[in-house]
Design a protein around this motif. Sequence first.
Motif, short mmCIF file in Angstrom:
data_model
loop_
_atom_site.label_atom_id
_atom_site.label_comp_id
_atom_site.label_asym_id
_atom_site.label_seq_id
_atom_site.Cartn_x
_atom_site.Cartn_y
_atom_site.Cartn_z
N PHE A 86 0.75 -1.13 -0.16
CA PHE A 86 0.10 0.11 0.04
C PHE A 86 0.81 1.23 0.14
O PHE A 86 0.72 2.16 -0.88
N ASN A 87 1.95 1.36 1.01
CA ASN A 87 2.55 2.54 0.98
C ASN A 87 3.61 2.73 -0.29
O ASN A 87 3.55 3.95 -0.57
N GLY A 88 3.99 1.59 -0.68
CA GLY A 88 4.83 1.61 -1.90
C GLY A 88 3.87 2.07 -3.38
O GLY A 88 4.69 2.41 -4.02
N SER A 89 2.70 1.81 -3.37
CA SER A 89 1.76 2.06 -4.41
C SER A 89 1.03 3.22 -4.26
O SER A 89 0.26 3.76 -5.60
N ILE A 90 0.75 3.79 -3.21
CA ILE A 90 -0.12 5.09 -3.20
C ILE A 90 0.80 6.33 -4.06
O ILE A 90 2.17 6.46 -3.84
N LEU A 105 -10.85 4.54 -4.67
CA LEU A 105 -9.87 4.12 -4.22
C LEU A 105 -10.16 2.53 -4.39
O LEU A 105 -11.02 1.90 -3.74
N ILE A 106 -9.36 2.04 -5.27
CA ILE A 106 -9.38 0.45 -5.53
C ILE A 106 -8.32 -0.36 -5.02
O ILE A 106 -7.11 -0.14 -5.69
N GLY A 107 -8.43 -1.11 -4.12
CA GLY A 107 -7.06 -2.08 -3.79
C GLY A 107 -6.99 -3.21 -4.30
O GLY A 107 -7.90 -4.28 -4.37
N ASN A 108 -6.09 -3.69 -5.20
CA ASN A 108 -5.92 -4.77 -5.95
C ASN A 108 -5.07 -5.82 -5.12
O ASN A 108 -4.61 -5.42 -4.13
N TRP A 125 -9.26 0.06 7.01
CA TRP A 125 -7.58 0.40 6.98
C TRP A 125 -7.25 1.20 6.04
O TRP A 125 -6.45 2.16 6.43
N MET A 126 -7.74 0.93 4.82
CA MET A 126 -7.27 1.55 3.62
C MET A 126 -7.76 2.92 3.75
O MET A 126 -6.96 4.04 3.41
N LYS A 127 -9.20 3.10 4.21
CA LYS A 127 -9.65 4.52 4.07
C LYS A 127 -8.73 5.36 5.33
O LYS A 127 -8.52 6.72 4.87
N GLU A 128 -8.31 4.76 6.53
CA GLU A 128 -7.89 5.57 7.33
C GLU A 128 -6.41 5.78 6.81
O GLU A 128 -5.82 7.14 7.06
N SER A 329 11.36 2.52 17.85
CA SER A 329 10.91 1.89 19.18
C SER A 329 9.25 1.81 19.08
O SER A 329 8.63 2.45 18.66
N ILE A 330 8.95 0.59 19.35
CA ILE A 330 7.57 -0.02 18.97
C ILE A 330 6.98 -0.08 20.38
O ILE A 330 7.54 -0.75 21.33
N LYS A 331 5.82 0.78 20.78
CA LYS A 331 5.34 0.65 21.91
C LYS A 331 3.76 -0.07 21.71
O LYS A 331 3.43 -0.41 22.88
N GLU A 332 3.42 -0.33 20.43
CA GLU A 332 1.99 -1.05 20.43
C GLU A 332 2.16 -2.01 19.34
O GLU A 332 3.21 -1.59 18.37
N LYS A 333 1.22 -2.78 18.87
CA LYS A 333 1.18 -3.70 17.88
C LYS A 333 1.60 -3.05 16.54
O LYS A 333 0.64 -2.14 16.22
N SER A 334 2.42 -3.03 15.73
CA SER A 334 2.98 -2.36 14.57
C SER A 334 3.48 -3.34 13.56
O SER A 334 3.90 -4.53 13.83
N ASP A 335 3.37 -2.64 12.39
CA ASP A 335 4.17 -3.47 11.18
C ASP A 335 5.54 -2.73 10.95
O ASP A 335 5.26 -1.52 10.60
N ILE A 336 6.38 -3.31 10.65
CA ILE A 336 7.70 -2.80 10.00
C ILE A 336 7.57 -3.19 8.66
O ILE A 336 7.78 -4.41 8.31
N VAL A 337 7.52 -2.14 7.68
CA VAL A 337 7.07 -2.39 6.33
C VAL A 337 8.24 -2.32 5.29
O VAL A 337 8.93 -1.19 5.58
N PHE A 338 8.76 -3.24 4.61
CA PHE A 338 9.99 -3.00 3.47
C PHE A 338 8.97 -2.80 2.11
O PHE A 338 8.76 -3.81 1.66
N ALA A 339 9.21 -1.71 1.90
CA ALA A 339 8.38 -1.41 0.58
C ALA A 339 8.58 -2.17 -0.66
O ALA A 339 9.57 -2.52 -1.19
N GLY A 340 7.57 -2.94 -1.06
CA GLY A 340 7.71 -3.79 -2.13
C GLY A 340 7.98 -5.33 -1.80
O GLY A 340 8.02 -5.98 -2.81
N LEU A 341 8.25 -5.42 -0.50
CA LEU A 341 8.81 -6.70 -0.04
C LEU A 341 7.73 -7.39 0.85
O LEU A 341 7.50 -8.54 0.89
N GLY A 342 7.20 -6.72 1.74
CA GLY A 342 6.26 -7.24 2.70
C GLY A 342 6.47 -6.58 4.02
O GLY A 342 7.01 -5.17 4.25
N TRP A 343 6.15 -7.00 5.07
CA TRP A 343 6.25 -6.48 6.49
C TRP A 343 6.49 -7.46 7.74
O TRP A 343 6.16 -8.83 7.32
N ILE A 344 6.95 -7.01 8.62
CA ILE A 344 6.97 -7.83 9.57
C ILE A 344 6.16 -7.40 10.97
O ILE A 344 6.37 -6.13 11.22
#
Length: 369
Positions: A86-90, A105-108, A125-128, A329-344
């Motif tokens: 999402f972040n790499g394609s917006i 907005l169409i999410g493919n 989530w996409m809308k936010e 520094s992560i304080k709540e449940k979050s994603d570490i996003v690698f653009a175009g590869l995925g996330w952890i």
Amino acid sequence: MTENLQCIGCGATIQTEDKEKIGFTPKAALEKGMETGELYCQRCFRLRHYNEIQDASLTDDDFLKLLHEVGESDSLIVNVVDIFDFNGSIITGLHRFVGNNPILLIGNKKDILPKSLKVARLTQWMKERANELGLKPVDVLLTSAKKPENLEEILSSIEHYRNGKDVYVVGVTNVGKSTLINKIIQSRAGLQEIITTSRFPGTTLDKIEIPLDDGHFIIDTPGIIHRHQMAHYLGKKDLKIIAPQKEIKPKVYQLNAEQTLFLDGLARFDFIKGDKQGFICYVANDVTIHRTKLAKADEFYEKHKGGLLTPPRADEREHFPRLVRFEHSIKEKSDIVFAGLGWISVKGPAIVAGWAPEGVDVLVRKSLI
């Protein structure tokens, strides 16, 4: 480069060097076209003969001109994004160019996300996330362009929101925009009558217009190259590895502090500080994950890059950009996003670092799943 020859379908300047750029024509087709007087670029040829649109990419300057053209129109803007990236394609700053035109907005690629992820949650989530970036879409729809089960829903929404106007379809490269448009073409009658129209004045842009019943058009625009995506540093073989083709199977790793995960040789994740916890990796199923100690991670990477850690391949390792570190520094449940590869996904609290090739974004977002 073949100067001063233009495609009679879209007006793009004909060139025979780069398949990915606008105006590409195979040399044999160029010779035949010059003989017959019907010289089409490959993109227009495939549309005319196979009802198939191929994506083409623009420079940043060309895309800015295109956005100004869209902003000056009175139309509906359909923005296609890749849910997996999402972040790499917006399109950053799109809201500044579209004027008062509504955005749909169409999410493919929804088919590659785990089925446990509910459509309503993903849509919200996409809308936010769109709102955070300044976009205020009139609606958010999800689809899989390869098998668009909800194609009629998409067409109905387009018809509803366009309100008798033209429709511009925009998106970055590799989001599946043209695949979706091909499905729209196939679903409508009179396909053999589709023609391509001339480029925007004064540029080498081309657009393809799909006629609607009321005299207006769905207008396909070439994709913009997003320079912070992993895809731009890989060859076609490696792209097949990192681009998911079917539902992702999440991989869970229980890590202690001072442990590292390598996502092949493309990216790295360090768990620096925090209690032992599970980290969930969402990457294509063909991406291999390797665990090692943080203290030995640099040595491990240098030793195995292009071998155990492939891609990048051995013959590409010298040209592959160095990995750059981003600490969070992560304080709540979050994603570490690698653009175009995925996330952890990180439950936290924790201090972590994501590494990616120089030029590729690593960012933190509110957890998607």
